[in-house]
Design an enzyme around this catalytic site. Structure first.
Site: not given
Lengths: 379, 291
Positions: A100, A187
């Site tokens: 992530y 993101e």
């Protein structure tokens, strides 16, 4: 302002972060054709929400026929209130690890923060709760930006499936894309490492800072449509902030704080607000269209006008409302309470033009409006 | 910092429509406006004060304490950086919708120059009977009267309503501190509370908060150690989650920044929380002694 995956990923690609080959399609036949070119693929619903996978909006397909079958199920599906009109047909990637990575605005430090975790793929808040130490958090000086050294330091001590250097490079590129495109959030989840140690962004979430929209017109043109009711969309087109609520007391006030407070007071006195609708001083010429929109809500039984002028002159706003009221002649009762800049003139105007006496106390006006809407009106 | 009569104020964007209107109100009220900025009108006079090409230029001619910005969003960063470079102690930034990354650059510049930013998206500061800087109806005597209560508000319209309620109840104000409705502001609720706690003219504090963020929770931590009484009203109890309620900072997302959490934190710190603004004066009066 949110963006769907297909509109967000090109920002990564332009920054030098690899993404899988893909094609956007709107019909099952087009999906099959894309799959025939791309090979084994993933059919992914394009809606601005993180709940696509769980809702069945993302499916693997080995053949064009399989891709077409999935597309038939996915196109038209409703995910979290969004109807799926487009799907992305994307090449499958052999995954060795899922990470992530994100850059976002951090209100506490009034600066950007870069996040990285080896627990990718899942909901990031869930991952952070499961193992807080797995989330690396790098505060960045807005003037200096993210250096390669700082990125390397952030990754120190993590067991990674790709070279630390490559991932640090990826974080620096991600930060640069965040800056260039005025992101509020950029993101990658998951950022995958392939079985041959390549880094690929499998999904991307991009939120454009609303304040920066005027200087990012090319991006604005690609933003995902907001989930709005018909009246909310009409208000937005007119440059007004209107939010539809379930109640019967219409609200017209100036300023975000006062409008929220008016809704709170209606609730406190046993009623239910029908809407949030704010008209500031500059928007007084819009009070007619504001009233038109507000009155189209069939649930409205009474209207409460609450002005407390600081910057906004109440006499100017009152004049706009009076003109609109006289033109529209609605058959519901209206209650006024007016204070602050220009109040003497505003109160006089309402009395003279509408024959209505504004309430001196806001609570009295709220209770009257609640009673007129058939509510309890008790404290 | 609290704005006093002797504080010198520079108005950036003084020649515009709003700059002109509010500067005139400030001058009439007694604020010490020493000049304004408009690069295109440098060397001229406006409202009886000199217009400079920049804040840095103004500081060379006539050092000032406070810069007040009437500047559109996309030009705000340059004006703020100019004010910081000029050594402003306080920068009152009224502008709404400034790009967030510009706001971060402003805060970085302010930290380097030792400038306190109030805002962005504030309605300004009022010291009743002394001075004001911003777009608040300081001159309306039904709303503002000198007195013992310091008021902190994220919203100008709600702040006006709260001051009106206080004045109606016979409680004047020592200071109105508009902190702004944006998510990244220079002076937080807690910062303002600390300033008012240290102000000898303030005997009690009214906080007008809003849903969104965690500023009220952070202020509650400070309030717990205060001797002066504090009461609060938090707007947005009836607002749905996931929607920006007009202010960019007023949004409940992912269960964070909601009304319940703020009320709980404040009450646990001994802060009385009003259900409606009209309850605030009596909650404060009950806790003030010797008035």
């Amino acid at each position: 302002m949110n963006f769907e995956e297909y509109a967000a990923k090109p920002l990564l690609a332009a920054a030098g972060i690899p993404v899988p080959p893909s094609r956007l399609a709107e019909t099952p036949a087009a999906v099959a054709a894309a799959a025939a070119d791309i090979g084994p693929c993933v059919v992914k619903a394009q809606v601005p929400t993180g709940k696509r996978g769980k809702a069945g909006g993302i499916k693997l397909a080995a053949t064009p026929e399989e891709a077409q079958t999935h597309a038939e199920a996915i196109i038209g599906m409703n995910i979290d209130g969004h109807r799926v009109a487009k799907v992305l047909v994307e090449a499958q990637v052999p995954i060795a690890a899922e990470y992530y990575a994100a850059v976002l605005n951090d209100p506490a430090s009034r600066a950007p923060v870069v996040l990285f975790s080896t627990m990718g793929g899942m909901d990031v808040e869930e991952a952070a709760e499961k193992d807080p130490s797995a989330m690396r958090r790098v505060p960045v000086s807005i003037n200096e930006g993210l250096s390669k050294d700082a990125a390397l330091a952030a990754l120190d001590g993590l067991a990674l499936a790709a070279s630390t250097d490559d991932i640090a490079d990826c974080l620096v590129k991600l930060y640069d894309a965040y800056r260039r495109h005025d992101a509020e959030l950029l993101e990658i989840n998951p950022l995958v490492v392939t079985q041959d140690q390549r880094i690929v962004a499998l999904d991307c979430k991009f939120t454009l800072d609303d304040g920066a929209a005027p200087r990012q017109p090319d991006l604005v043109a690609q933003a995902a449509p907001e989930k709005l009711t018909a009246l909310e969309a009409e208000a937005q087109a007119a440059g007004l902030k209107y939010i539809e609520l379930g109640g019967s007391v219409g609200v017209l006030a100036n300023g975000a704080g006062l409008t929220m407070t008016t809704m709170d007071a209606i609730t406190h006195f046993g009623g239910a607000p029908a809407n949030f609708l704010e008209i500031g001083g500059e928007a007084y010429t819009k009070s007619k269209v504001a009233l038109e929109i507000l009155l189209k809500n069939p649930n409205i039984r009474s209207l409460l006008v609450n002005f407390c002028g600081a910057f906004a002159r109440t006499d100017v706003m009152a004049e706009g409302v009076i003109k609109a009221w006289q033109a529209l002649q609605p058959d519901i009762p209206v209650f006024f309470t007016i204070h602050g800049t220009g109040e003497d003139e505003a109160v006089e105007l309402v009395k003279r033009e509408l024959g209505i006496e504004p309430y001196d106390l806001m609570d009295d006006a709220v209770q009257a409006a609640v009673r007129a809407a058939g509510g309890e009106a008790s404290a | 910092m609290i704005i006093r009569k002797n504080h010198k104020i520079l108005v950036q964007g003084i020649t515009g429509k709003q700059g002109t209107f509010w500067t005139r109100e400030m001058q009439t009220y007694g604020a010490s406006v020493i000049g304004g900025v408009n690069p295109k009108k440098a060397g001229t006079e406006h409202l009886g004060v000199p217009v400079y090409g920049s804040a840095v230029e103004a500081a060379k001619q006539d050092p000032f304490d406070v810069a007040l910005m009437f500047i559109p969003p996309l030009a705000a960063k340059a004006a703020a950086l100019d004010a910081c470079a000029a050594g402003a102690k306080l920068l009152v930034c009224l502008t709404e919708h400034i790009p967030a990354q510009d706001v971060m650059e402003m805060h970085a510049a302010a930290a380097a120059s030792g400038t306190r930013i109030v805002g962005p998206n504030t309605a300004g500061l009022v010291t009743p009977g002394e001075s004001f800087a911003g777009i608040m109806p300081a001159f309306n005597k039904r709303v503002f009267q000198p007195g013992p209560i310091g008021v902190i508000s994220r919203s100008g319209s709600l702040g006006t309503l709260i001051c009106l309620n206080l004045t109606n109840a016979g409680l004047g104000q020592s200071v109105f501190y508009g902190i702004g409705g944006d998510p990244m502001i220079g002076t937080t609720t807690r910062d303002a509370l600390e300033i008012l706690d240290q102000d000898p003219g303030t005997q009690g504090v009214a906080i007008c908060g809003e849903i969104g963020g965690s500023m009220e929770e952070e202020a509650a931590e400070y309030a717990a150690g205060m001797k002066k009484p504090v009461a609060a009203f938090i707007a947005g109890r009836a607002s749905p989650p996931g929607k920006k309620m007009g202010h960019a900072g007023a949004i409940v997302s992912g269960g964070k920044g909601d009304y319940g959490s703020k009320r709980k934190a404040l009450e646990a710190a001994g802060v009385a929380v009003a259900d409606v603004p009209s309850q605030l004066p009596s909650l404060l009066a009950a806790r003030l002694t010797g008035l």
